[in-house]
Design a protein around this motif. Sequence first.
Motif, PDB file in Angstrom:
ATOM      1  N   ASP A  73       0.829  -1.212   0.000  1.00 53.70           N
ATOM      2  CA  ASP A  73       0.000   0.000   0.000  1.00 53.70           C
ATOM      3  C   ASP A  73       0.861   1.259   0.000  1.00 53.70           C
ATOM      4  OD1 ASP A  73      -2.299  -1.518   0.038  1.00 53.70           O
ATOM      5  OD2 ASP A  73      -2.680  -1.243   2.184  1.00 53.70           O
ATOM      6  N   SER A  74       1.867   1.285   0.855  1.00 50.78           N
ATOM      7  CA  SER A  74       2.748   2.447   0.960  1.00 50.78           C
ATOM      8  C   SER A  74       3.519   2.683  -0.339  1.00 50.78           C
ATOM      9  CB  SER A  74       3.715   2.255   2.132  1.00 50.78           C
ATOM     10  OG  SER A  74       4.681   3.284   2.142  1.00 50.78           O
ATOM     11  N   LEU A  75       4.097   1.619  -0.886  1.00 44.96           N
ATOM     12  CA  LEU A  75       4.873   1.761  -2.119  1.00 44.96           C
ATOM     13  C   LEU A  75       3.981   2.138  -3.304  1.00 44.96           C
ATOM     14  CD1 LEU A  75       7.281  -1.258  -1.584  1.00 44.96           C
ATOM     15  CD2 LEU A  75       7.919   1.166  -1.568  1.00 44.96           C
ATOM     16  N   ALA A  76       2.775   1.611  -3.340  1.00 45.81           N
ATOM     17  CA  ALA A  76       1.839   1.963  -4.419  1.00 45.81           C
ATOM     18  C   ALA A  76       1.408   3.425  -4.309  1.00 45.81           C
ATOM     19  CB  ALA A  76       0.626   1.035  -4.392  1.00 45.81           C
ATOM     20  N   ARG A  77       1.129   3.889  -3.093  1.00 49.13           N
ATOM     21  CA  ARG A  77       0.752   5.304  -2.909  1.00 49.13           C
ATOM     22  C   ARG A  77       1.847   6.251  -3.383  1.00 49.13           C
ATOM     23  NH1 ARG A  77      -1.115   3.618   1.988  1.00 49.13           N
ATOM     24  NH2 ARG A  77       0.716   4.434   3.056  1.00 49.13           N
ATOM     25  N   ARG A  78       3.096   5.823  -3.212  1.00 50.38           N
ATOM     26  CA  ARG A  78       4.234   6.657  -3.622  1.00 50.38           C
ATOM     27  C   ARG A  78       4.610   6.458  -5.089  1.00 50.38           C
ATOM     28  NH1 ARG A  78       8.586   5.442   0.792  1.00 50.38           N
ATOM     29  NH2 ARG A  78       7.453   3.487   0.986  1.00 50.38           N
ATOM     30  N   GLY A  79       3.859   5.612  -5.798  1.00 48.93           N
ATOM     31  CA  GLY A  79       4.107   5.403  -7.222  1.00 48.93           C
ATOM     32  C   GLY A  79       5.299   4.525  -7.532  1.00 48.93           C
ATOM     33  N   LEU A  80       5.705   3.682  -6.579  1.00 47.75           N
ATOM     34  CA  LEU A  80       6.884   2.837  -6.778  1.00 47.75           C
ATOM     35  C   LEU A  80       6.526   1.407  -7.189  1.00 47.75           C
ATOM     36  CD1 LEU A  80       8.952   4.127  -3.713  1.00 47.75           C
ATOM     37  CD2 LEU A  80       8.955   4.971  -6.074  1.00 47.75           C
TER      38      LEU A  80
END
Length: 136
Positions: free
Chosen positions: A60-67
């Motif tokens: 979730d965190s990495l997806a929110r940051r576009g990674l």
Amino acid sequence: MLALARMARMLEHALSRDTTPPISLSDYRMLSAVAGGEARASRLARRLAVGKPAISASVDSLARRGLLTRHGGAADQRAIDLRITPDGDRVRVEAERALARVVVDIANRTDDPAGTVAALADFGAALEQRQAAPRA
């Protein structure tokens, strides 16, 4: 053992300072695993030796940051495949360079820098073997 804990802290600091956006060691492990072809969250949890809730939070965190991006699994509609984005791969490469600088700097302070780096490579291979071994 204290040396490993201290080194982990140095590596965390390097990632928070030398990557844009700053990432954690956990983020780096996740990005590296996905870049290496591990696309399913359930397999990532086993490979990285963390629980599924931790994997979900990290994704979730990495997806929110576009990674990272999520895509529906082709064969199993319940499964989600993960893919690293171009920004995620750029950050992963930045992270690898930052981590390598720390390791080389520390190794250069030993009596045998090349031997130290070689021992770390052997240690990494042993970690992979242990992780792949079936649990008794």
